[in-house]
Design a protein around this motif. Structure first.
Motif, PDB file in Angstrom:
ATOM      1  N   GLY A   1       8.111  -2.310   5.847  1.00 41.77           N
ATOM      2  CA  GLY A   1       7.760  -0.893   5.695  1.00 41.77           C
ATOM      3  C   GLY A   1       8.919  -0.077   5.150  1.00 41.77           C
ATOM      4  O   GLY A   1      10.074  -0.344   5.482  1.00 41.77           O
TER       5      GLY A   1
ATOM      6  N   LEU B   1      -3.428  -5.552   5.524  1.00 42.04           N
ATOM      7  CA  LEU B   1      -3.399  -4.114   5.275  1.00 42.04           C
ATOM      8  C   LEU B   1      -4.755  -3.763   4.689  1.00 42.04           C
ATOM      9  O   LEU B   1      -5.184  -4.375   3.701  1.00 42.04           O
ATOM     10  CB  LEU B   1      -2.300  -3.761   4.267  1.00 42.04           C
ATOM     11  CG  LEU B   1      -0.880  -3.787   4.806  1.00 42.04           C
ATOM     12  CD1 LEU B   1       0.123  -3.760   3.653  1.00 42.04           C
ATOM     13  CD2 LEU B   1      -0.650  -2.583   5.723  1.00 42.04           C
TER      14      LEU B   1
ATOM     15  N   ARG C   1      -6.000   5.587  -8.496  1.00 42.98           N
ATOM     16  CA  ARG C   1      -6.856   6.746  -8.718  1.00 42.98           C
ATOM     17  C   ARG C   1      -6.677   7.244 -10.142  1.00 42.98           C
ATOM     18  O   ARG C   1      -5.559   7.296 -10.647  1.00 42.98           O
ATOM     19  CB  ARG C   1      -6.492   7.875  -7.742  1.00 42.98           C
ATOM     20  CG  ARG C   1      -6.678   7.523  -6.266  1.00 42.98           C
ATOM     21  CD  ARG C   1      -8.122   7.424  -5.850  1.00 42.98           C
ATOM     22  NE  ARG C   1      -8.828   8.674  -5.986  1.00 42.98           N
ATOM     23  CZ  ARG C   1     -10.160   8.777  -5.877  1.00 42.98           C
ATOM     24  NH1 ARG C   1     -10.913   7.713  -5.650  1.00 42.98           N
ATOM     25  NH2 ARG C   1     -10.740   9.944  -6.011  1.00 42.98           N
TER      26      ARG C   1
ATOM     27  N   ARG D   1      -1.942   3.886   9.625  1.00 44.34           N
ATOM     28  CA  ARG D   1      -0.662   4.325   9.066  1.00 44.34           C
ATOM     29  C   ARG D   1      -0.825   5.618   8.294  1.00 44.34           C
ATOM     30  O   ARG D   1       0.125   6.335   8.072  1.00 44.34           O
ATOM     31  CB  ARG D   1      -0.070   3.230   8.166  1.00 44.34           C
ATOM     32  CG  ARG D   1       0.126   1.917   8.889  1.00 44.34           C
ATOM     33  CD  ARG D   1       1.042   2.054  10.080  1.00 44.34           C
ATOM     34  NE  ARG D   1       2.448   2.020   9.706  1.00 44.34           N
ATOM     35  CZ  ARG D   1       3.455   2.326  10.514  1.00 44.34           C
ATOM     36  NH1 ARG D   1       3.218   2.731  11.741  1.00 44.34           N
ATOM     37  NH2 ARG D   1       4.691   2.245  10.104  1.00 44.34           N
ATOM     38  N   LYS D   2      -2.024   5.877   7.809  1.00 40.27           N
ATOM     39  CA  LYS D   2      -2.314   7.146   7.149  1.00 40.27           C
ATOM     40  C   LYS D   2      -3.813   7.351   7.157  1.00 40.27           C
ATOM     41  O   LYS D   2      -4.572   6.401   6.937  1.00 40.27           O
ATOM     42  CB  LYS D   2      -1.813   7.145   5.706  1.00 40.27           C
ATOM     43  CG  LYS D   2      -2.015   8.498   5.011  1.00 40.27           C
ATOM     44  CD  LYS D   2      -1.712   8.451   3.541  1.00 40.27           C
ATOM     45  CE  LYS D   2      -2.050   9.763   2.863  1.00 40.27           C
ATOM     46  NZ  LYS D   2      -1.916   9.661   1.399  1.00 40.27           N
TER      47      LYS D   2
ATOM     48  N   PRO E   1       6.087   6.817   7.436  1.00 41.63           N
ATOM     49  CA  PRO E   1       5.857   5.631   6.596  1.00 41.63           C
ATOM     50  C   PRO E   1       5.426   6.020   5.185  1.00 41.63           C
ATOM     51  O   PRO E   1       4.531   6.848   5.015  1.00 41.63           O
ATOM     52  CB  PRO E   1       4.743   4.870   7.327  1.00 41.63           C
ATOM     53  CG  PRO E   1       4.126   5.839   8.262  1.00 41.63           C
ATOM     54  CD  PRO E   1       5.127   6.918   8.544  1.00 41.63           C
TER      55      PRO E   1
ATOM     56  N   ARG F   1      -2.643  -1.137   9.293  1.00 41.64           N
ATOM     57  CA  ARG F   1      -2.250  -2.512   9.532  1.00 41.64           C
ATOM     58  C   ARG F   1      -3.289  -3.105  10.477  1.00 41.64           C
ATOM     59  O   ARG F   1      -3.585  -2.507  11.526  1.00 41.64           O
ATOM     60  CB  ARG F   1      -0.924  -2.577  10.271  1.00 41.64           C
ATOM     61  CG  ARG F   1       0.301  -2.211   9.500  1.00 41.64           C
ATOM     62  CD  ARG F   1       1.473  -2.311  10.470  1.00 41.64           C
ATOM     63  NE  ARG F   1       2.740  -2.113   9.785  1.00 41.64           N
ATOM     64  CZ  ARG F   1       3.907  -2.041  10.433  1.00 41.64           C
ATOM     65  NH1 ARG F   1       3.937  -2.144  11.756  1.00 41.64           N
ATOM     66  NH2 ARG F   1       5.022  -1.878   9.761  1.00 41.64           N
TER      67      ARG F   1
ATOM     68  N   THR G   1       0.865  -1.181   0.000  1.00 40.10           N
ATOM     69  CA  THR G   1       0.000   0.000   0.000  1.00 40.10           C
ATOM     70  C   THR G   1       0.903   1.232   0.000  1.00 40.10           C
ATOM     71  O   THR G   1       1.834   1.327   0.796  1.00 40.10           O
ATOM     72  CB  THR G   1      -0.928  -0.010   1.228  1.00 40.10           C
ATOM     73  OG1 THR G   1      -1.653  -1.237   1.250  1.00 40.10           O
ATOM     74  CG2 THR G   1      -1.929   1.139   1.165  1.00 40.10           C
TER      75      THR G   1
ATOM     76  N   VAL H   1      -2.826   3.079  -5.210  1.00 33.78           N
ATOM     77  CA  VAL H   1      -3.122   3.033  -3.783  1.00 33.78           C
ATOM     78  C   VAL H   1      -2.694   1.673  -3.214  1.00 33.78           C
ATOM     79  O   VAL H   1      -1.954   1.604  -2.237  1.00 33.78           O
ATOM     80  CB  VAL H   1      -4.617   3.308  -3.524  1.00 33.78           C
ATOM     81  CG1 VAL H   1      -4.967   3.105  -2.046  1.00 33.78           C
ATOM     82  CG2 VAL H   1      -4.951   4.736  -3.953  1.00 33.78           C
ATOM     83  N   GLU H   2      -3.137   0.595  -3.848  1.00 34.60           N
ATOM     84  CA  GLU H   2      -2.804  -0.753  -3.361  1.00 34.60           C
ATOM     85  C   GLU H   2      -2.413  -1.601  -4.540  1.00 34.60           C
ATOM     86  O   GLU H   2      -3.049  -1.538  -5.594  1.00 34.60           O
ATOM     87  CB  GLU H   2      -4.008  -1.359  -2.643  1.00 34.60           C
ATOM     88  CG  GLU H   2      -3.712  -2.532  -1.740  1.00 34.60           C
ATOM     89  CD  GLU H   2      -3.516  -3.862  -2.466  1.00 34.60           C
ATOM     90  OE1 GLU H   2      -2.808  -4.737  -1.924  1.00 34.60           O
ATOM     91  OE2 GLU H   2      -4.068  -4.039  -3.572  1.00 34.60           O
TER      92      GLU H   2
ATOM     93  N   LEU I   1       1.408   4.917   0.655  1.00 32.97           N
ATOM     94  CA  LEU I   1       0.811   5.931   1.512  1.00 32.97           C
ATOM     95  C   LEU I   1       1.183   7.336   1.075  1.00 32.97           C
ATOM     96  O   LEU I   1       0.362   8.251   1.140  1.00 32.97           O
ATOM     97  CB  LEU I   1       1.287   5.725   2.956  1.00 32.97           C
ATOM     98  CG  LEU I   1       1.050   4.316   3.526  1.00 32.97           C
ATOM     99  CD1 LEU I   1       1.677   4.219   4.911  1.00 32.97           C
ATOM    100  CD2 LEU I   1      -0.442   4.012   3.606  1.00 32.97           C
ATOM    101  N   ARG I   2       2.447   7.483   0.678  1.00 33.94           N
ATOM    102  CA  ARG I   2       2.952   8.808   0.320  1.00 33.94           C
ATOM    103  C   ARG I   2       3.925   8.651  -0.832  1.00 33.94           C
ATOM    104  O   ARG I   2       4.395   7.555  -1.111  1.00 33.94           O
ATOM    105  CB  ARG I   2       3.649   9.436   1.531  1.00 33.94           C
ATOM    106  CG  ARG I   2       2.683   9.691   2.692  1.00 33.94           C
ATOM    107  CD  ARG I   2       3.378  10.163   3.961  1.00 33.94           C
ATOM    108  NE  ARG I   2       2.364  10.397   5.010  1.00 33.94           N
ATOM    109  CZ  ARG I   2       1.932   9.469   5.870  1.00 33.94           C
ATOM    110  NH1 ARG I   2       2.431   8.253   5.842  1.00 33.94           N
ATOM    111  NH2 ARG I   2       0.987   9.760   6.760  1.00 33.94           N
TER     112      ARG I   2
ATOM    113  N   GLU J   1       3.708   0.534   2.957  1.00 35.24           N
ATOM    114  CA  GLU J   1       3.506  -0.578   3.884  1.00 35.24           C
ATOM    115  C   GLU J   1       3.283  -1.819   3.052  1.00 35.24           C
ATOM    116  O   GLU J   1       2.528  -1.779   2.068  1.00 35.24           O
ATOM    117  CB  GLU J   1       2.247  -0.362   4.729  1.00 35.24           C
ATOM    118  CG  GLU J   1       2.375   0.661   5.804  1.00 35.24           C
ATOM    119  CD  GLU J   1       3.168   0.159   6.986  1.00 35.24           C
ATOM    120  OE1 GLU J   1       3.119  -1.054   7.289  1.00 35.24           O
ATOM    121  OE2 GLU J   1       3.849   0.988   7.618  1.00 35.24           O
TER     122      GLU J   1
END
Lengths: 266, 266
Positions: free
Chosen positions: A89, B101, A261, B77-78, A96, B87, A60, A210-211, A62-63, A99
């Protein structure tokens, strides 16, 4: 060692702690490529495991990851005879960024499939009928395109000329520009190397993942990889992208799906 | 509240800590069903999130879950405007059983797809031409079969009579026996409700899921769900199983892939 091999190297600094130096070459505009990040995470996971191959990676994002120093933390949750699983991670500046859950196992390169489905249709055309990314993009965006040697099925590249094909599809041959024979880490890169399939639906710009989950199904043979990307549903600003990777011996070696997205519409 | 609603309830005991009571009804022989476990994890993740729907769940199954008390730990985590990621772990007797996740977001039930692929072929036959699991299994193995109302395409059930169809496929209509209209949690159950598709390849017995990722793509309409399972590769003791779930309004509402181990051959 190839540039990709160097760029995905991790250094163990303590039990379950690794340092990586993210290579700006594997970024596209502001963002380090997600497949490259998964390769870095997989190298740490394999180092911390008794097994050789990342058979399941669920990541995933996150940023946005930035080129430069990163820390990879590996927390083993189970280590068994057939497989081991860790939380992995990627952290930059204490925050983070990615992940993941990575399961490692040891695949046998000599395994013959008990059953395999039909190869994707249409096939990627012969490489001499495919097109490269030559001349597209500026210095800021060319980094990733310069590191890979990809040849695209022209039927899926109409969006380059403002004529998106109307179906969320993309197909290409894949290799590294600085040669690096297919391995687990090259597969991690291959499953996230295609331009976003929604470019063929009139979307523009970056389509942030995103994932993404990918499975390594076999040890790839040397030679170019055929990468087939397609999607099932574009709705509410979300789309899925499935990728199958077939090796030069005609074997299915990796499968992935990502949820992403949609970028800004044209 | 339905039995499934009760069985997936979680009670918050502290920030990021939940208790669940795993219902023996949703187990099959020795193991609690993986889809049911993902529903329990998703309820905790949604409770801890500002968003309503588990749009991406990547779960790794480390050990067999037993009916009874379990703890669910949620570590955010976000948390953003569009999505939040945590998580999520299921622990029994202090030992990690499932690691996941989960990304939550809020889908709009009124969204019309911008693009959707063709429905799977063949379709699930009309429900009156489908077959139930009636009379199969003993008390030990019937738990899960009694909690769901599934009607299977007879073309994918030859393995029941010792005549496996030879392709890794399974198709059915899905609902809960104690009625519970389709929601995010019923979708988590639906993506892991089919018997292992490798039963149609002559495999027997339990096929333990190692990793499973599913995506919720739309808010399902009331009524039965069509569940389509298929695989691409069986090799080295591993197989993949993809499931698409379509709702009664003819919309693709969930997608999954799992990597699992083949059971003992016949």
């Amino acid at each position: 060692m190839s540039r990709f091999g160097d760029a995905t190297a991790v250094e163990r600094t303590a039990e379950g702690r690794y340092e990586a130096d993210l290579d700006a070459g594997f970024s596209f505009a502001e963002a380090v490529n997600g497949g490259y990040l998964m390769a870095v995470l997989a190298r740490a996971a394999v180092d911390a495991s008794p097994h050789e191959h990342p058979v399941a990676t669920a990541a995933t994002f996150l940023r946005v990851a930035k080129p430069g120093r990163a820390e990879v933390l590996v927390e083993t949750r189970k280590s068994g005879r057939t497989a081991a699983t860790a939380r992995v991670g990627l952290v930059q500046d204490g925050v983070p960024v990615v992940e993941a859950l990575i399961t490692t196992s040891t695949l046998d390169a000599g395994d013959e499939p008990d059953w395999v489905g039909e190869p994707p249709v249409p096939a990627v055309p012969p490489i001499e009928h495919c097109t490269s990314f030559g001349g597209v993009g500026d210095d800021r965006t060319r980094g990733f395109a310069d590191q890979v040697d990809m040849r695209f099925d022209p039927a899926t590249m109409g969006w380059l000329d403002g004529q998106p094909g109307g179906r969320p599809e993309m197909r290409a041959w894949f290799g590294l520009a600085d040669p690096h024979e297919p391995d687990a880490y090259a597969l991690a890169l291959a499953v996230d190397a295609l331009p976003p399939i929604v470019l063929n639906m009139g979307a523009r710009g970056w389509a942030p993942t995103v994932e993404m989950t990918w499975h390594m199904r076999a040890v790839p043979a040397p030679g170019p990889l055929a990468v087939h990307g397609s999607g099932r549903l574009v709705t509410g600003g979300w789309f899925d992208e499935e990728v199958e990777v077939w090796d030069s011996a005609g074997r299915l070696v990796a499968q992935s799906r990502q949820l992403a997205r949609v970028g800004r519409k044209s």
